[in-house]
Design a protein around this motif. Structure first.
Motif, PDB file in Angstrom:
ATOM      1  N   GLY A  67       8.171  20.889  16.023  1.00  0.00           N
ATOM      2  CA  GLY A  67       7.450  20.995  14.764  1.00  0.00           C
ATOM      3  C   GLY A  67       6.027  20.470  14.838  1.00  0.00           C
ATOM      4  N   LEU A  68       5.675  19.850  15.962  1.00  0.00           N
ATOM      5  CA  LEU A  68       4.334  19.287  16.103  1.00  0.00           C
ATOM      6  C   LEU A  68       3.440  20.250  16.874  1.00  0.00           C
ATOM      7  N   SER A  69       2.137  20.055  16.708  1.00  0.00           N
ATOM      8  CA  SER A  69       1.197  20.951  17.365  1.00  0.00           C
ATOM      9  C   SER A  69       1.188  20.712  18.878  1.00  0.00           C
ATOM     10  N   ASP A 128      -6.199  27.359  23.965  1.00  0.00           N
ATOM     11  CA  ASP A 128      -6.425  28.201  22.778  1.00  0.00           C
ATOM     12  C   ASP A 128      -5.258  28.130  21.790  1.00  0.00           C
ATOM     13  N   ARG A 129      -4.269  27.290  22.104  1.00  0.00           N
ATOM     14  CA  ARG A 129      -3.140  27.167  21.175  1.00  0.00           C
ATOM     15  C   ARG A 129      -3.035  25.754  20.588  1.00  0.00           C
ATOM     16  N   LEU A 130      -4.091  24.962  20.703  1.00  0.00           N
ATOM     17  CA  LEU A 130      -4.079  23.547  20.322  1.00  0.00           C
ATOM     18  C   LEU A 130      -3.333  23.237  19.033  1.00  0.00           C
ATOM     19  N   HIS A 131      -3.602  24.024  17.982  1.00  0.00           N
ATOM     20  CA  HIS A 131      -3.073  23.676  16.668  1.00  0.00           C
ATOM     21  C   HIS A 131      -1.834  24.463  16.281  1.00  0.00           C
ATOM     22  N   ASP A 132      -1.332  25.260  17.197  1.00  0.00           N
ATOM     23  CA  ASP A 132      -0.084  25.961  16.901  1.00  0.00           C
ATOM     24  C   ASP A 132       1.076  25.015  17.142  1.00  0.00           C
ATOM     25  N   SER A 133       2.154  25.168  16.358  1.00  0.00           N
ATOM     26  CA  SER A 133       3.289  24.296  16.614  1.00  0.00           C
ATOM     27  C   SER A 133       3.949  24.731  17.913  1.00  0.00           C
ATOM     28  N   ARG A 164       6.820  25.071  18.797  1.00  0.00           N
ATOM     29  CA  ARG A 164       7.946  25.990  18.636  1.00  0.00           C
ATOM     30  C   ARG A 164       7.510  27.446  18.713  1.00  0.00           C
TER      31      ARG A 164
END
Lengths: 334, 255
Positions: free
Chosen positions: B92-94, B143-148, B150
């Motif tokens: 659930g975390l970035s 480029d996915r730093l802020h995606d969760s 999951r």
């Protein structure tokens, strides 16, 4: 596209910490004149509801640290609240003739903190043995703790020369709390918990919730963080207890049974587990709503319950889910 | 003295001997494999070394000091990081937070600094963020730093788990089947990445793998386990030609 080339870019447009600290100070200071004018011009009933909303916010946000953020399902929050409430109520009632005038504010601050500390110690004592338990088992153990507190308070008439009241309850506690005291604590509670969990030092709270085994493999002392969540959460519940005891002036052990704990859990879930601003919103809503529904009398609780059911059907993740209303980047939680 | 040294390690679960007489040594900068058929006890070895299980025999030494039976978080603080066979990210975390949590032991400021958001705390957090972003760049996740976590695909999740483990600044990195569930191309890329990690971070890497061919190409040495016993030790070539290994994998030759 690179979302962020460097950390500096992540922080672009962020308000500096000193400004925020100053802002928090100003908000607390501004509560004093607001409180004075509220006392003068606002209807007692409205003021009463406002203070109860403040108490509810403290309870919901502090439980959110335990249930939502650290993922330790606790049903004992009313127990912690009761310990604070009785600590404050018993002391202030006993010494009410000695304390007045200029002495009252510092004594009240001291008593409030003491109420919080008593609850926090209970959090530590309850926390260490029960934190081996997970999920349902932890919920039942904390439920048991809360019930023990209620039962014990029902039995104790007095401790030495201090009146506790037993099953008859404790009455005529001085009405010390006001808008200022309550909302100063609301600000402290929200700022402390938000800063704690949205910082490097506090990220492990979320890690424990997400995956305990992985958290341990990352060098996180999971027991320490779970106990810390209980102690901090219990402290603020104790504070909320003192505030509510000195609002109504009456304490009854039955006020702190498991139903009260469940009401707080409902606030956390409705606001969105893990969302601090969500807990604030839900606490406001769920304290205000029953007041508005008084017009429907007997149907009040039915409508309240129905709203909850509808809410869970439409938005099972709660009002805000895992997000916060502001400081969007800080959360980076989805 | 080797960085990680395992002597005569063994464990029994209620009388069932899952591992016995296991010896092993790993030096800084080495890449060593642990292979064997299903149920051979490979993950059990990892779980003992990382403190999940307490061994019933033998000892585990890191830098010459025993770490056998220590709690997992203490083992990690001593310098051993691991990944899991069934990925265990903070879902659930970035992506960024997953790595930042790995830095938790490097946080020097106290609780008070956190509460007033002191200069030192902010400097430190930014430094960690820079470092985390750099690390994620190595693993092609920037480029996915802020995606969760999951929401990542399988391959990137595996990479993130390795990045997160490295964030704890380990001396030894233990990878439990990092290539499991990947397609052949992804596997090749991953092995290349692991080789690069070994050079860049100068850690000792210990790797569990099913796929013999895959480990052969990257590992300097390997241990082969079967039914909790070490059946072969040596270079990939030596192990490959060992009749006992062939038997464990393919069954006994008909006479």
């Amino acid at each position: 596209m690179d979302q962020a080339a460097s950390a500096t870019m992540l922080h672009r447009g962020e308000v500096p910490a000193w400004a925020v600290n100053l802002g928090v100070g100003i908000v607390i200071a501004a509560l004093i004149p607001v409180s004075i004018s509220f006392d003068k011009y606002i209807d007692n009933y409205v003021l009463d509801v406002l203070i109860r909303i403040g108490v509810a916010i403290i309870l919901a946000v502090s439980l959110n640290l335990i249930n939502g953020i650290t993922g330790q399902f606790s049903l004992g929050h009313a127990g912690f609240m009761a310990l604070g409430a009785y600590t404050g109520g018993v002391l202030l009632k006993h010494y009410q003739h000695q304390i007045h005038g200029a002495l009252l504010p510092p004594v009240f601050i001291g008593v409030t903190i003491l109420g919080g500390l008593v609850a926090a110690i209970a959090g530590l004592i309850v926390g260490i043995p029960t934190l081996r338990l997970r999920g349902d088992y932890l919920a039942i153990a904390t439920l048991g703790f809360g019930e023990i507190i209620t039962v014990v308070l029902n039995q104790i008439e007095s401790i030495g020369k201090f009146e506790v009241g037993g099953s008859a309850g404790l009455h005529n506690i001085p009405h010390v709390t006001n808008f200022f005291w309550t909302y100063a604590w609301v600000v402290i509670c929200v700022v402390v918990i938000a800063r704690l969990v949205y910082s490097a030092k506090g990220k492990p709270f979320f890690a424990v919730r997400e995956d305990e085994i992985a958290a341990a493999a990352m060098g996180i002392d999971t027991t320490y963080y779970k106990v810390a969540a209980f102690v901090i959460g219990a402290f603020f519940a104790g504070v909320a207890g003192v505030l509510s005891a000195t609002l109504s002036g009456n304490l009854d052990p039955g006020d702190f049974n498991f139903v009260k704990s469940i009401v707080i859990v409902v606030m956390v879930v409705l606001g969105g587990s893990g969302s601090i601003t969500g807990s604030v919103l839900a606490a406001i809503l769920l304290t205000y709503l029953p007041e508005q529904l008084r017009a429907f009398e007997d149907w009040r609780l039915v409508i309240y319950a129905l709203l909850l059911i509808v809410m869970m059907l439409v938005r099972p993740e709660g009002l805000l889910g895992n997000r916060e209303l502001w400081w969007k980047r800080k959360t980076a939680m989805v | 003295m080797a960085l990680l040294e395992i002597k005569n390690l063994g464990i029994e679960f209620r009388g069932l001997r899952a591992l016995s007489g296991f010896n092993f040594a790993l030096d800084q900068g080495e890449l060593v494999g642990l292979i064997g058929p299903n149920g051979a006890g490979k993950t059990t070895v990892f779980n003992i070394v990382t403190g999940v299980y307490r061994p019933t025999a033998g000892d585990v030494l890191l830098d010459g000091k025993s770490i056998a039976g220590m709690k997992p978080f203490r083992v990690n603080r001593r310098g051993i990081a691991r990944t899991f066979q069934n990925i265990r990210l903070f879902g659930g975390l970035s992506v960024l937070d997953n790595v930042l949590i790995g830095f938790n032991q490097s946080v020097a400021h106290g609780f008070l600094g956190t509460l007033v958001r002191s200069r030192r705390q902010q400097m430190e957090e930014r430094l960690h963020e820079e470092e985390a972003i750099e690390l994620l760049r190595t693993f092609d996740l920037v480029d996915r730093l802020h995606d969760s976590a999951r929401t990542l695909a399988y391959g990137p999740q595996r990479r993130l788990e390795i990045a997160r483990a490295l964030a704890t600044r380990p001396k030894v990195l233990m990878l439990d089947e990092p290539a499991a569930g990947m397609n052949p191309q992804e596997k090749m890329d991953l092995m290349e990445l692991i080789g690069a990690v070994r050079r860049k971070f100068n850690v000792g890497i210990w790797l569990i793998e099913h796929d013999m061919k895959l480990v052969m190409s990257v590992c300097q040495r390997m241990t082969v386990l079967d039914h909790g016993e070490t059946i072969s030790v040596g270079t990939p070539q030596q192990v490959q030609d060992d009749p006992k290994v062939i038997e464990a994998y393919l069954g006994k030759a008909e006479v």
